[in-house]
Design an enzyme around this catalytic site. Structure first.
Site, PDB file in Angstrom:
ATOM      1  N   GLN A 192     -57.743  38.885 -23.895  1.00 20.69           N
ATOM      2  CA  GLN A 192     -59.104  39.387 -24.097  1.00 20.69           C
ATOM      3  C   GLN A 192     -59.072  40.773 -24.745  1.00 20.69           C
ATOM      4  O   GLN A 192     -58.352  41.658 -24.292  1.00 20.69           O
ATOM      5  CB  GLN A 192     -59.824  39.441 -22.731  1.00 20.69           C
ATOM      6  N   LYS A 243     -64.929  32.029 -19.565  1.00 24.87           N
ATOM      7  CA  LYS A 243     -63.932  31.173 -20.227  1.00 24.87           C
ATOM      8  C   LYS A 243     -63.195  30.325 -19.191  1.00 24.87           C
ATOM      9  O   LYS A 243     -62.948  29.137 -19.403  1.00 24.87           O
ATOM     10  CB  LYS A 243     -62.948  32.044 -21.029  1.00 24.87           C
ATOM     11  N   ASP A 267     -57.414  31.629 -30.250  1.00 22.43           N
ATOM     12  CA  ASP A 267     -58.467  32.517 -30.756  1.00 22.43           C
ATOM     13  C   ASP A 267     -58.489  32.513 -32.286  1.00 22.43           C
ATOM     14  O   ASP A 267     -59.464  32.945 -32.892  1.00 22.43           O
ATOM     15  CB  ASP A 267     -58.219  33.966 -30.276  1.00 22.43           C
TER      16      ASP A 267
END
Ligand code: NDP
Length: 287
Positions: A97, A53, A120
């Site tokens: 994460q 990422k 997200d």
């Protein structure tokens, strides 16, 4: 029939190029976009995802920061860091994460991220926006699947769409996005009685289960578009999807490969959400 390959890697590349151009415009206006990534603990899989990422951001001209917190981090310390990032004007998107160590409740963490920075798309505000058809961040994987269906030229209106899997991050938002596109949607899960009876009706079949090659060619309607979200290791340790590619590709009209299908799209859509967050902020500053 031999299915055409829906090349997620190629589509993701063109999306990344578009994001880079938009990031360049923002940077030229003195508002370079920024993504904050937080990794808690040392799960090797998570470390790879995070590294990718950060690398994707760099290549697209998005600034990124990475907080690596120890596996023993207290929830309160993580929440305090998220609040700091919520207040940081240079940060447009925040990503924590998952999974998190057991002492930390992922729901509380996600709810602490400002909905304006929820790239997200996991916050209940984002889920609610999706449910009610309002603008908001869409979870990256199903959002990427919709782009792949667009690339295949899928006619979604009135189509029978079957989603196998009902997780909050893939199955459910996928079903809602397909519904929003006017498909007739069925969601299957581990308690579904006759899975094949459902999958055989599907013009659009999305498999998001996590079981190697469980969807076989005989479970697929001839000419269907098959999207394989699954990422599994087979008995030989080889990466494979939820769909048995060899038998399915003899029946489907389009199919995503694993790897090279949904995976690169998930990564690309995080960049899209981040650039959208930055553009929205820029617009609200200008207004
Ligand atoms: P979850 O484990 O959260 O959900 C799996 C779903 O599959 C559940 O809803 C479960 O049903 C259902 N299921 C389990 N067994 C069966 C069965 N025999 N028949 C029908 N349904 C079943 O997984 P995720 O949604 O997070 O991920 C799914 C897969 O996608 C995984 O392989 C994951 O690695 C992959 N993935 C890939 C991404 C990418 O970018 N390519 C991104 C995210 C995930 P129930 O709810 O009843 O338990």
């Amino acid at each position: 029939m031999s299915a055409k390959i829906l090349d997620g890697a190629a589509l993701a590349k063109s999306i990344r190029a578009d994001v880079a151009q938009r990031a360049g415009k923002l940077a030229a206006a003195g508002r370079a976009p920024g993504l904050a990534v937080i990794l808690v603990g040392d799960d090797p899989g998570s470390a790879i995802y995070v590294r990718n990422k950060v690398k994707d951001c760099e290549e697209a001209g998005i600034r990124s920061t990475l907080d690596r917190l120890s596996a023993s981090t207290e929830q309160s310390a993580l929440l305090a860091r998220i609040r700091e990032l919520n207040d940081d004007d240079a940060i447009d998107g925040i990503l924590v994460q998952l999974p998190l160590p057991p002492q930390i409740d992922p729901f509380t963490v996600i709810e602490t991220i400002s909905p304006a920075k929820d790239v997200d798309g996991f916050h209940v505000a984002s889920a609610g926006a999706l449910m009610t058809g309002q603008p908001g961040f869409r979870p990256c994987t199903p959002y990427g699947v919709m782009r792949l269906l667009g690339q295949a030229g899928a006619e979604l209106r009135g189509a029978e769409a079957v989603v196998v899997g009902r997780s909050n991050i893939v199955g459910k938002p996928q079903a809602l996005l397909l519904l929003q596109a006017d498909a007739t949607v069925t969601i299957c899960h581990s308690r579904t009685r006759d899975l094949a009876a459902h999958t055989r009706r599907a013009d659009i079949l999305v498999a998001a289960v996590g079981r190697a090659r469980m969807i076989t060619g005989d479970m697929i309607k001839p000419g269907a578009i098959v999207i394989d979200v699954g990422m599994n290791r087979d008995e030989n340790g080889k990466l494979c999807g939820d769909v048995d590619f060899d038998s399915a590709s003899r029946v489907a009209s389009w199919i995503t490969p694993v790897p090279g299908g949904v995976g690169p799209m998930t990564r690309a859509m995080l960049l899209v959400n981040t650039i959208e967050a930055a553009e929205r902020k820029q617009e609200s500053h200008d207004a």
